[in-house]
Scaffold this active site. Structure first.
Site, PDB file in Angstrom:
ATOM      1  N   ASN A  25       6.761 -11.757  -4.184  1.00  0.00           N
ATOM      2  CA  ASN A  25       6.618 -10.760  -3.158  1.00  0.00           C
ATOM      3  C   ASN A  25       7.235 -11.025  -2.382  1.00  0.00           C
ATOM      4  O   ASN A  25       7.378 -12.347  -1.942  1.00  0.00           O
ATOM      5  CB  ASN A  25       5.201  -9.953  -2.346  1.00  0.00           C
ATOM      6  CG  ASN A  25       5.829  -8.932  -1.419  1.00  0.00           C
ATOM      7  OD1 ASN A  25       6.435  -8.666  -0.268  1.00  0.00           O
ATOM      8  ND2 ASN A  25       5.606  -7.795  -1.599  1.00  0.00           N
ATOM      9  N   THR A  48       7.116  -5.108  -4.178  1.00  0.00           N
ATOM     10  CA  THR A  48       7.194  -4.146  -2.880  1.00  0.00           C
ATOM     11  C   THR A  48       5.672  -3.358  -2.451  1.00  0.00           C
ATOM     12  O   THR A  48       5.368  -2.587  -3.092  1.00  0.00           O
ATOM     13  CB  THR A  48       8.691  -3.861  -3.450  1.00  0.00           C
ATOM     14  OG1 THR A  48       8.178  -3.060  -1.553  1.00  0.00           O
ATOM     15  CG2 THR A  48       8.356  -2.415  -4.121  1.00  0.00           C
ATOM     16  N   GLU A  49       4.921  -3.429  -1.728  1.00  0.00           N
ATOM     17  CA  GLU A  49       4.669  -2.974  -0.812  1.00  0.00           C
ATOM     18  C   GLU A  49       4.284  -1.728  -0.874  1.00  0.00           C
ATOM     19  O   GLU A  49       2.858  -0.671  -0.633  1.00  0.00           O
ATOM     20  CB  GLU A  49       4.188  -3.684   0.855  1.00  0.00           C
ATOM     21  CG  GLU A  49       4.507  -3.550   1.552  1.00  0.00           C
ATOM     22  CD  GLU A  49       5.422  -5.098   1.699  1.00  0.00           C
ATOM     23  OE1 GLU A  49       4.957  -4.930   2.687  1.00  0.00           O
ATOM     24  OE2 GLU A  49       5.629  -5.726   0.845  1.00  0.00           O
ATOM     25  N   ASN A  50       5.393  -1.252  -0.659  1.00  0.00           N
ATOM     26  CA  ASN A  50       5.307   0.662  -1.170  1.00  0.00           C
ATOM     27  C   ASN A  50       5.429   1.321  -2.243  1.00  0.00           C
ATOM     28  O   ASN A  50       5.697   2.102  -2.242  1.00  0.00           O
ATOM     29  CB  ASN A  50       7.008   1.153  -0.127  1.00  0.00           C
ATOM     30  CG  ASN A  50       8.190  -0.354  -1.140  1.00  0.00           C
ATOM     31  OD1 ASN A  50       7.957  -0.736  -0.727  1.00  0.00           O
ATOM     32  ND2 ASN A  50       9.128   1.431  -1.399  1.00  0.00           N
ATOM     33  N   SER A  90      -0.872  -0.637  -3.950  1.00  0.00           N
ATOM     34  CA  SER A  90      -0.262  -1.767  -3.569  1.00  0.00           C
ATOM     35  C   SER A  90      -0.701  -2.648  -2.821  1.00  0.00           C
ATOM     36  O   SER A  90      -0.662  -4.050  -3.360  1.00  0.00           O
ATOM     37  CB  SER A  90       1.339  -1.319  -2.935  1.00  0.00           C
ATOM     38  OG  SER A  90       2.529  -2.222  -3.837  1.00  0.00           O
TER      39      SER A  90
END
Length: 218
Positions: A25, A48-50, A90
């Protein structure tokens, strides 16, 4: 006179340290540049955390998909085999220890590996921690990408953080425009100094008793 390298050069240096097969990340801001220097002949999967695993670099002009963005709202691409998923899934990946490396920015990093990167604590400052706390604690290795000094000339490497903490004892290595530092049980160790910069120069800039690990690199 110490030597400084550019952010692009620093991103290239970080990319060289990410092992093949890693799930990675890249934090908002400068860390996203690392994606531009990952080797094409290695499989390194960006998260990616989205909600995207298998993120590619920025799209060429004219090929921007407004629905395809990273956590910093920058347009990105999706590589073959990429997967989309719910925001909660996520974060479960992040918190569950499924990421090998994360690269984050920082306001301060302490000798014991404490990280402060979400707030300076100034009155009226807008909180923007995002997923930084989850990444800092959940990733197996936490790399910090930052300038060594603030615009006021103060060291971002400190004996103890004075800003609100993001994570405790979580940082593995710090990559700065002057040098690369490992976080060890005895404090910071200079892994690599750039150009004409010496370990003594770095001690003077930071005010810290830095160990010299540069000999191990040769």
């Amino acid at each position: 006179m110490t030597t400084r390298i550019s952010r692009a050069e620093l991103a290239r240096r970080i990319a060289a340290d990410i092992p093949e097969g890693s799930y990675v990340n890249l934090g908002i801001g400068a860390p996203t540049l690392v994606a531009n220097f990952l080797p094409d002949d290695q499989e390194i999967v960006l998260h990616t955390e989205n909600g995207l695993l298998g993120m590619g670099g920025a799209p060429d002009d004219g090929f921007v998909d407004p629905d395809l963005i990273n956590a910093g709202k920058q347009a990105v691409t999706a590589l073959a085999g990429a997967a989309y998923f719910h925001h909660a899934d996520s974060f479960a990946m992040m918190r569950g220890g499924h990421l090998d490396v994360c690269v984050l920015g920082a306001f301060q990093v302490a000798e014991n590996g404490d990280l402060a990167n979400w707030s300076t604590g100034e009155p009226g400052a807008i909180p923007a921690v995002g997923g930084a706390m989850d990444l800092a604690i959940g990733a197996k290795a936490v790399y910090v990408m930052t300038d060594l000094l603030t615009k006021q000339g103060e060291s971002k490497l400190v004996a103890a953080c004075s800003y609100p903490l993001t994570g405790v004892g979580c940082v593995s290595r710090v990559y700065t425009d002057h040098a690369v530092f490992d976080v060890t049980p005895d404090g910071f160790a200079v892994r690599e100094a750039f150009g004409d910069t010496t370990v003594d120069d770095l001690r003077a800039l930071t005010g810290l008793a830095l160990a010299d690990a540069t000999a191990e690199e040769h």
